[in-house]
Design an enzyme around this catalytic site. Sequence first.
Site, short mmCIF file in Angstrom:
data_model
loop_
_atom_site.label_atom_id
_atom_site.label_comp_id
_atom_site.label_asym_id
_atom_site.label_seq_id
_atom_site.Cartn_x
_atom_site.Cartn_y
_atom_site.Cartn_z
N ASP A 139 13.03 -22.99 -16.90
CA ASP A 139 13.54 -22.24 -18.82
C ASP A 139 13.94 -21.00 -18.18
O ASP A 139 14.30 -20.04 -18.75
CB ASP A 139 12.37 -22.85 -19.56
CG ASP A 139 12.53 -23.95 -20.34
OD1 ASP A 139 13.88 -24.35 -20.39
OD2 ASP A 139 11.60 -24.43 -20.31
N HIS A 195 3.91 -24.18 -15.03
CA HIS A 195 3.63 -25.87 -15.45
C HIS A 195 2.64 -27.12 -14.93
O HIS A 195 1.96 -27.10 -14.33
CB HIS A 195 5.22 -26.61 -14.64
CG HIS A 195 5.37 -28.15 -14.98
ND1 HIS A 195 5.39 -28.88 -15.23
CD2 HIS A 195 6.99 -27.84 -15.79
CE1 HIS A 195 5.82 -29.70 -15.61
NE2 HIS A 195 7.02 -29.17 -16.51
N1 CMC Z 1 1.14 -17.09 -17.14
C1 CMC Z 1 0.32 -16.81 -17.63
N2 CMC Z 1 -1.03 -17.13 -17.42
C2 CMC Z 1 -0.74 -18.52 -17.27
C3 CMC Z 1 0.41 -19.29 -17.43
C4 CMC Z 1 1.58 -18.61 -17.92
N3 CMC Z 1 3.08 -18.27 -17.63
N4 CMC Z 1 0.95 -20.94 -17.44
C5 CMC Z 1 -0.87 -21.38 -17.78
N5 CMC Z 1 -1.65 -20.16 -17.59
C6 CMC Z 1 -2.90 -19.95 -17.33
C7 CMC Z 1 -3.35 -20.33 -18.12
O1 CMC Z 1 -3.63 -18.22 -18.95
C8 CMC Z 1 -4.80 -20.90 -18.00
O2 CMC Z 1 -5.54 -20.04 -17.72
P1 CMC Z 1 -7.40 -20.55 -17.63
O3 CMC Z 1 -7.58 -21.12 -17.58
O4 CMC Z 1 -8.41 -18.62 -16.85
O5 CMC Z 1 -7.34 -20.20 -19.05
C9 CMC Z 1 -4.51 -21.80 -16.67
O6 CMC Z 1 -3.18 -20.93 -16.37
C10 CMC Z 1 -4.00 -22.65 -16.80
O7 CMC Z 1 -3.34 -22.32 -17.73
P2 CMC Z 1 -3.08 -24.16 -19.66
O8 CMC Z 1 -1.98 -23.59 -20.94
O9 CMC Z 1 -4.35 -25.38 -19.56
O10 CMC Z 1 -2.30 -25.07 -18.31
P3 CMC Z 1 -0.93 -26.63 -18.00
O11 CMC Z 1 -1.17 -27.39 -17.07
O12 CMC Z 1 -1.09 -26.92 -19.78
O13 CMC Z 1 0.27 -25.24 -18.87
C11 CMC Z 1 1.86 -24.58 -19.76
C12 CMC Z 1 1.20 -25.90 -18.80
C13 CMC Z 1 3.81 -25.16 -19.85
C14 CMC Z 1 2.10 -24.39 -20.67
C15 CMC Z 1 2.09 -22.83 -19.30
O14 CMC Z 1 1.92 -22.53 -18.16
C16 CMC Z 1 2.15 -22.09 -19.85
O15 CMC Z 1 2.76 -21.97 -21.41
N6 CMC Z 1 4.00 -21.69 -19.56
C17 CMC Z 1 5.08 -20.66 -20.16
C18 CMC Z 1 5.42 -21.11 -21.29
C19 CMC Z 1 6.45 -22.17 -20.52
O16 CMC Z 1 7.14 -21.56 -19.80
N7 CMC Z 1 6.78 -23.79 -20.92
C20 CMC Z 1 8.29 -24.38 -20.57
C21 CMC Z 1 7.40 -25.76 -19.47
S1 CMC Z 1 8.80 -26.07 -17.93
C22 CMC Z 1 9.84 -26.77 -19.92
C23 CMC Z 1 9.15 -28.27 -20.05
O17 CMC Z 1 9.30 -29.04 -19.25
O18 CMC Z 1 8.89 -28.31 -21.45
#
Ligand code: CMC
Length: 426
Positions: free
Chosen positions: A361, A304
């Site tokens: 989720d 998240h």
């Molecule tokens: N699995 C594997 N690696 C992950 C994941 C994951 N679920 N989430 C983040 N990472 C890694 C990502 O690869 C990145 O690595 P690096 O810095 O080495 O490239 C690092 O963590 C940071 O990721 P980011 O996308 O820059 O970070 P963020 O804070 O924008 O991520 C997120 C938030 C929700 C987009 C991400 O965690 C994700 O894609 N999760 C899976 C989708 C998901 O479950 N979404 C629902 C969110 S909760 C409901 C809502 O409120 O929307």
Amino acid sequence: MTGNVKIVINGDTYELPVVVGTEGETAIDIGRLRQMTGLIALDPGYANTGSCKSSITFMDGEKGILRYRGIPVEELAEHSSFIETSYLLINGVLPTKEQLNQVSMLFNDHSLVHEDMQIFYQNFPRGSHPMGILSSMVNALRSFYPELQTIEEEINITVTRLLSKVRTMAAMSYKISRGHKVVYPRPDLSYCANFLNMMFDTPVRPYDIDEDLVKALNTFWILHADHEQNCSTSAVRLVGSGRVNLYAAISAGIAALWGPLHGGANQAVIEMLSEIQEDGGNYQRAIARAKDKKDPFRLMGFGHRVYKAYDPRAKIIKKMCDQVLLKLKIADPLLDLAKELEEAALKDDYFIEYNLYPNVDFYSGIVLRAMGIPTNMFTVMFAIGRLPGWIAQWKESIDDPDWKLSRPRQIYTGSGKKRYTPMDER
Ligand code: CMC
């Protein structure tokens, strides 16, 4: 931290004010940065940008705290109803008994959807995603319910219409997609019971309302009701900042929520778990793929932007999963798989290092599946729950004395000025 922050650019010092929230959150106010220095702030994904001041929801991602108008979400999930929580979010205070009764009566009065709208539902191509349909239909509501005389009336009635009708529209869309007769809302049923009845009642098998499921649905929607400046809420505020009508702003929020990185993750989790199950339950392979930087695969329902601890909503939903499945006497192998996957991921160095915990989720799809909600409607369920939050945030934004049209800037990285080349010279 209070006072000012000094920045030094080419030897010149500029002072920018510090803003402190009621829970001690601090920000540098860069509202005059460009006027003072000629610079803008660059922050892709707005990860460090506060877009507004808000008194609706407080989150502390490090401590796993979520409160609506100051009240912990755990207390609301246990004691409140979705309608009461919606009132709290939109009006800022809990309603009295009379106010709650008044709201319920208004919801009944506005629960029907214009019969002509059914024609649209019948003409979407088969296989259309319910989120696309919902977004279009909410936008279409403006044509069916034109602007009212006074601003106050327009806001109050539109808010009531949206909260009441979106639930009817979602159930209607499901019935039509199955070729079944539409079930109309009943004034004797509560908000959540009405929704379940509209979804599952049929002339051959009358729906037996189960109060435990009604309670579970209330909790599910309360947990989704607001989450401060997330992607879809920011979309509602941004689109709304152009002073478009509320239906159009909410329609934009629904479209933003659809994405698998946001609300669409609840559908993506069940699809991922089903794939792992088909792969013989090999969740270790999924973990390995999620860690592999060359593989775009991510563990859906994990991670998240704000929470760097266990999502408090996920804790409640995980518990609810067990209760609902027990009550319905369902043994869902996907729940066992989800628990094994969670346990393994939480012990894994990568997930520990990146602070990746299950989010709301991860378990919610299993509860929805048990209730009989089809997978492609999971994000619609999220949208119904998020509606009061979107409305509250939109309302706050239009009353905000600091209101401005949302219009970020950019750093241009394209070509320098060049001459237009005529076709025969290219
Ligand atoms: N699995 C594997 N690696 C992950 C994941 C994951 N679920 N989430 C983040 N990472 C890694 C990502 O690869 C990145 O690595 P690096 O810095 O080495 O490239 C690092 O963590 C940071 O990721 P980011 O996308 O820059 O970070 P963020 O804070 O924008 O991520 C997120 C938030 C929700 C987009 C991400 O965690 C994700 O894609 N999760 C899976 C989708 C998901 O479950 N979404 C629902 C969110 S909760 C409901 C809502 O409120 O929307």
